[in-house]
Design a protein around this motif. Structure first.
Motif, PDB file in Angstrom:
ATOM      1  N   SER A  49       0.836  -1.467  -0.016  1.00 34.51           N
ATOM      2  CA  SER A  49       0.103  -0.060   0.049  1.00 34.51           C
ATOM      3  C   SER A  49       0.556   1.261  -0.041  1.00 34.51           C
ATOM      4  N   LYS A  50       2.179   0.980   0.184  1.00 34.46           N
ATOM      5  CA  LYS A  50       3.063   2.481   0.364  1.00 34.46           C
ATOM      6  C   LYS A  50       3.814   2.754  -0.995  1.00 34.46           C
ATOM      7  N   LEU A  51       3.539   1.633  -1.922  1.00 34.83           N
ATOM      8  CA  LEU A  51       4.087   1.674  -3.214  1.00 34.83           C
ATOM      9  C   LEU A  51       3.086   2.501  -4.177  1.00 34.83           C
ATOM     10  N   THR A  52       3.122   3.903  -3.832  1.00 31.29           N
ATOM     11  CA  THR A  52       1.922   4.781  -4.276  1.00 31.29           C
ATOM     12  C   THR A  52       1.903   5.052  -6.097  1.00 31.29           C
ATOM     13  N   THR A  53       3.060   4.594  -6.668  1.00 29.51           N
ATOM     14  CA  THR A  53       2.822   4.387  -8.073  1.00 29.51           C
ATOM     15  C   THR A  53       2.352   3.426  -8.943  1.00 29.51           C
ATOM     16  N   LEU A  54       1.901   2.486  -8.150  1.00 30.51           N
ATOM     17  CA  LEU A  54       1.381   1.203  -8.662  1.00 30.51           C
ATOM     18  C   LEU A  54      -0.064   1.451  -9.261  1.00 30.51           C
ATOM     19  N   ILE A  55      -0.031   0.615 -10.629  1.00 32.01           N
ATOM     20  CA  ILE A  55      -1.225   0.777 -11.440  1.00 32.01           C
ATOM     21  C   ILE A  55      -1.812  -0.655 -11.617  1.00 32.01           C
ATOM     22  N   ASP A  56      -0.959  -1.674 -11.386  1.00 30.40           N
ATOM     23  CA  ASP A  56      -1.293  -3.175 -11.558  1.00 30.40           C
ATOM     24  C   ASP A  56      -0.655  -4.010 -10.387  1.00 30.40           C
ATOM     25  N   ILE A  57      -1.560  -4.541  -9.796  1.00 24.71           N
ATOM     26  CA  ILE A  57      -1.158  -5.303  -8.573  1.00 24.71           C
ATOM     27  C   ILE A  57      -1.948  -6.629  -8.691  1.00 24.71           C
ATOM     28  N   ASP A  58      -1.007  -7.884  -8.483  1.00 25.35           N
ATOM     29  CA  ASP A  58      -1.444  -9.149  -8.581  1.00 25.35           C
ATOM     30  C   ASP A  58      -1.013  -9.869  -7.242  1.00 25.35           C
ATOM     31  N   LEU A  59      -1.894 -10.015  -6.401  1.00 26.13           N
ATOM     32  CA  LEU A  59      -1.626 -10.772  -5.025  1.00 26.13           C
ATOM     33  C   LEU A  59      -2.178 -11.935  -4.972  1.00 26.13           C
ATOM     34  N   SER A  60      -2.805 -12.672  -5.954  1.00 19.67           N
ATOM     35  CA  SER A  60      -3.543 -13.609  -5.972  1.00 19.67           C
ATOM     36  C   SER A  60      -2.882 -15.057  -5.504  1.00 19.67           C
ATOM     37  N   PHE A  61      -3.540 -15.850  -4.775  1.00 24.41           N
ATOM     38  CA  PHE A  61      -3.192 -16.987  -4.047  1.00 24.41           C
ATOM     39  C   PHE A  61      -1.754 -16.956  -3.341  1.00 24.41           C
ATOM     40  N   LEU A  62      -1.873 -16.065  -2.481  1.00 22.55           N
ATOM     41  CA  LEU A  62      -0.579 -15.815  -1.618  1.00 22.55           C
ATOM     42  C   LEU A  62      -0.626 -16.514  -0.445  1.00 22.55           C
ATOM     43  N   ASN A  63      -1.894 -17.229  -0.189  1.00 26.49           N
ATOM     44  CA  ASN A  63      -1.962 -17.786   1.041  1.00 26.49           C
ATOM     45  C   ASN A  63      -1.846 -16.912   2.296  1.00 26.49           C
ATOM     46  N   ILE A  64      -2.317 -15.752   2.218  1.00 24.60           N
ATOM     47  CA  ILE A  64      -2.338 -14.850   3.167  1.00 24.60           C
ATOM     48  C   ILE A  64      -3.205 -15.557   4.435  1.00 24.60           C
ATOM     49  N   SER A  65      -2.838 -15.441   5.751  1.00 20.72           N
ATOM     50  CA  SER A  65      -3.410 -15.947   6.914  1.00 20.72           C
ATOM     51  C   SER A  65      -4.714 -15.133   7.189  1.00 20.72           C
ATOM     52  N   TYR A  66      -4.794 -13.986   6.807  1.00 18.16           N
ATOM     53  CA  TYR A  66      -5.842 -13.179   7.623  1.00 18.16           C
ATOM     54  C   TYR A  66      -6.692 -12.370   6.246  1.00 18.16           C
ATOM     55  N   PRO A  67      -8.105 -12.094   6.446  1.00 15.39           N
ATOM     56  CA  PRO A  67      -8.905 -11.526   5.608  1.00 15.39           C
ATOM     57  C   PRO A  67      -8.064 -10.221   5.097  1.00 15.39           C
ATOM     58  N   ILE A  68      -8.111 -10.380   3.745  1.00 13.37           N
ATOM     59  CA  ILE A  68      -8.034  -8.849   3.353  1.00 13.37           C
ATOM     60  C   ILE A  68      -8.844  -7.828   3.446  1.00 13.37           C
ATOM     61  N   ASP A  69      -8.439  -6.531   3.908  1.00 17.36           N
ATOM     62  CA  ASP A  69      -9.242  -5.621   4.155  1.00 17.36           C
ATOM     63  C   ASP A  69      -8.965  -4.464   2.911  1.00 17.36           C
ATOM     64  N   PHE A  70     -10.239  -4.397   2.091  1.00 15.83           N
ATOM     65  CA  PHE A  70     -10.061  -3.581   0.873  1.00 15.83           C
ATOM     66  C   PHE A  70      -9.441  -2.191   1.069  1.00 15.83           C
ATOM     67  N   ARG A  71      -9.897  -1.757   2.192  1.00 18.75           N
ATOM     68  CA  ARG A  71      -9.489  -0.243   2.653  1.00 18.75           C
ATOM     69  C   ARG A  71      -8.093  -0.021   2.703  1.00 18.75           C
ATOM     70  N   VAL A  72      -7.429  -0.955   2.626  1.00 20.16           N
ATOM     71  CA  VAL A  72      -5.968  -0.708   2.748  1.00 20.16           C
ATOM     72  C   VAL A  72      -5.253  -0.193   1.432  1.00 20.16           C
ATOM     73  N   PHE A  73      -6.077  -0.325   0.269  1.00 18.95           N
ATOM     74  CA  PHE A  73      -5.860   0.238  -0.933  1.00 18.95           C
ATOM     75  C   PHE A  73      -6.383   1.438  -1.269  1.00 18.95           C
ATOM     76  N   SER A  74      -7.121   2.114  -0.226  1.00 11.46           N
ATOM     77  CA  SER A  74      -8.011   3.303  -0.555  1.00 11.46           C
ATOM     78  C   SER A  74      -7.313   4.608  -0.552  1.00 11.46           C
ATOM     79  N   SER A  75      -6.456   4.967   0.577  1.00 15.82           N
ATOM     80  CA  SER A  75      -5.827   6.064   0.693  1.00 15.82           C
ATOM     81  C   SER A  75      -4.483   6.536  -0.145  1.00 15.82           C
TER      82      SER A  75
END
Length: 598
Positions: A49-75
């Motif tokens: 979320s701190k890489l502010t220049t990103l236009i394309d993010i693929d984080l699929s199937f990372l086996n993240i252990s906690y639910p992803i909160d969409f709001r982390v990408f909002s600010s």
């Protein structure tokens, strides 16, 4: 690496956290970050979320252990265009309408995220072009507001629990959507009226009823793919489908005949109308479909001869005519080889085909290997060019099982002639089919030997020659086929020992039964019969021993009986001569000689 703009680490199974210094974050120019199928640990989303220049993010199937909160990408990610979080759990609260995701988002992919409700936050995404949310648990009706998003062109809702649409039957008409995938849901009732811009409609495995709507005909100039397979659609097939590239109507209740509707230059690639109630003949206008690769009309009531005329379709790879009323020969009129050089799958089982197959029948069957991508599939979803991500389906008899198989054309090379009235010898040219995986010639009247050339079919996995009139032995060379997992030669006239190789010993006994001359494992009948001397009756042995003891010599009682009568007669004559001279010493000598002679 302050000048890096593209980082692709997909499919590497990296572990551990991602550590980036604050100075690197502030100077980063990274625009594309692709991390799917890794196992990063820690709060990776905080770093992203701190890489502010990103236009394309693929984080699929990372086996993240906690639910992803969409709001982390909002600010901070104000320029974000593409986001793929597939295979991760999403916080339900973050999908509400007040999540404040960047309005610039165009591509959103949330496959297999365990979502139970339609994401309300999408209502304000005026720039959204692609919505891909299959394989979740979303139920109820598709909201009416979705079709009002002005730039929406691709919508994939497959493999959820949707049962209908909010609004009227015309809710889709004014939509900008041109690719719509509703497959594997619970939609019911009549088909909705499609949008004017529709190109691809996938609606297989639902409960749609009624006729194919005539409104489709008014979309025929734009519509390219129509997939209504596995529904309960009735009525006739409209003639206006002649302009389509893919027509899949498998497993419905369609009636009438296939329209003879294809003009020269028709773009049809796939025609699948299997498992309906179609009658009549195959439309001869199919010869105008120069690009056709897949034809399946199995399990209908079509009554026709074999379609040799289709050999003009040089790209034909799959031809399935099984379980109809086809009749006559499947040998070309000139008795030459079969004229389908690209054919990979030929299924004509359970018809009334007759006649012999010439020795060179399979000479022209090249079946070249097809190129696939890294997924091993021929057709994949491509948001840029609009290819439809679905696979062709055939009804396959494979390894003794009858199953319906979804498959890419690269998966199988099979021949199924079972359940006909074919006779004569199995062509030796079958050994030329190097890519053949399954061969089923069962339930015919083939005679002669099993071709030795089958030993050359190195990729063969399934061989069924049961219920014919084959003679001779099972070729030992079949034991060298390392992929051969199933073989059935039951109910023939085979003889000799079953080859003692792993491929044969692992088969069921039923695969060889009905051949009176076969022996060896896995049958109970042994090929070895050691000689055993006949047992004598105990009383007989006792009697012989008693007679031998009484005689005092090793003579058999039969030998004594044979010499007894002549001995008595000769003794009587000599006795008369001796009596007249009475020399006692001569009697003893003569008597002794007589006994020795006997």
């Amino acid at each position: 690496m302050p000048f890096m703009s593209y980082l692709d680490l997909r499919g590497n199974h990296f572990t551990g956290p991602i550590e980036v210094s604050n100075s690197s974050l502030s100077s980063s120019r990274l625009e594309h970050l692709l991390l799917w199928y890794n196992q990063f640990e820690g709060q990776i989303l905080d770093t992203v979320s701190k890489l502010t220049t990103l236009i394309d993010i693929d984080l699929s199937f990372l086996n993240i252990s906690y639910p992803i909160d969409f709001r982390v990408f909002s600010s901070s990610l104000k320029s974000l265009l593409k986001l793929d979080l597939s295979g991760n759990s999403i916080s339900p609260a973050s999908l509400s309408s007040d999540s404040n995701i960047p309005q610039s988002l165009r591509y959103l992919v949330l496959k297999d995220c365990n979502i139970g409700r339609f994401p309300e936050l999408l209502n304000s995404f005026q720039n959204l072009e692609v919505l891909d949310i299959p394989k979740n648990r979303i139920k109820g009706k598709v909201p009416e507001w979705l079709w009002n998003l002005p730039r929406l062109s691709f919508v994939k809702l497959a493999n959820n629990l949707f049962d209908g649409f909010e609004g009227s039957a015309e809710v889709l008409v004014s939509s900008s959507v041109n690719i719509l995938d509703l497959s594997l849901n619970r939609f019911e009732g009549a088909m909705p009226i499609l949008s004017l811009s529709i190109k691809i409609l996938g609606a297989r495995y639902n409960h749609f009823t009624g006729n194919i709507p005539l409104s489709i005909c008014s979309r025929s100039s734009s519509l390219e793919v129509l997939d209504l397979a596995y529904n309960n659609v009735t009525g006739a097939i409209p003639q206006c489908l002649s302009n389509l590239r893919v027509v899949k109507l498998r497993k419905n209740n369609l009636e009438g005949s296939l329209p003879d509707m294809f003009s020269v230059g028709a773009t049809l690639r796939t025609l699948d109308v299997g498992y309906n109630q179609l009658t009549g003949k195959l439309p001869r206008s199919l010869i105008n479909c120069s690009f056709i690769k897949f034809i399946s009309v199995d399990n209908n009531r079509i009554e026709d001869t074999f379609s040799f005329w289709l050999k003009a379709s040089r790209d034909l790879q799959v031809l399935t005519l099984s379980s109809n009323r086809f009749f006559g020969h499947i040998t070309p009129p000139d008795q030459g080889p079969l004229g389908f050089p690209q054919l990979r799958i030929l299924e004509v089982s359970d018809n009334n085909f007759t006649g012999n197959l010439p020795a060179n029948y399979f000479v022209n069957w090249k079946a070249p290997s097809l190129k696939t991508n890294i997924f091993g599939r021929m057709y994949m979803t491509d948001y840029e060019n609009g290819d439809y991500a679905d696979e062709d389906t055939i009804d396959l008899r494979y390894k003794g099982l009858h199953m319906e198989q979804q498959m890419a054309l690269t998966s199988y090379t099979t021949i199924d002639f079972s359940g006909n009235k074919l006779e004569g010898q199995i062509p030796e040219s079958v050994g030329l089919l190097k890519t053949l995986i399954a061969l089923n010639l069962s339930n015919n009247a083939f005679t002669g030997h099993i071709p030795m050339s089958l030993s050359n079919v190195s990729k063969l996995e399934s061989l069924d020659l049961s219920r014919n009139q084959l003679t001779g032995t099972i070729p030992n060379g079949l034991g060298s086929l390392s992929f051969l997992a199933f073989i059935d030669v039951s109910y023939n006239q085979l003889k000799g020992e079953i080859p003692q190789a792993t491929q044969f010993n692992g088969q069921a006994e039923s695969s060889f039964e009905g051949n009176a001359g076969l022996c060896g494992l896995p049958l109970q009948e042994s090929c070895f019969h050691p000689s055993v001397p006949p047992m004598q009756h105990p009383n007989q042995e006792e009697e012989e021993e008693e007679e031998e003891e009484e005689e005092g010599v090793g003579l058999n009682w039969k030998g004594v009986a044979i010499g007894y009568a002549p001995g008595v007669l000769l003794g009587f004559v000599i006795g008369q001569v001796v009596a007249s001279y009475k020399p006692e010493w001569l009697v003893k000598i003569i008597g002794t000689n007589i006994l020795i002679t006997r």
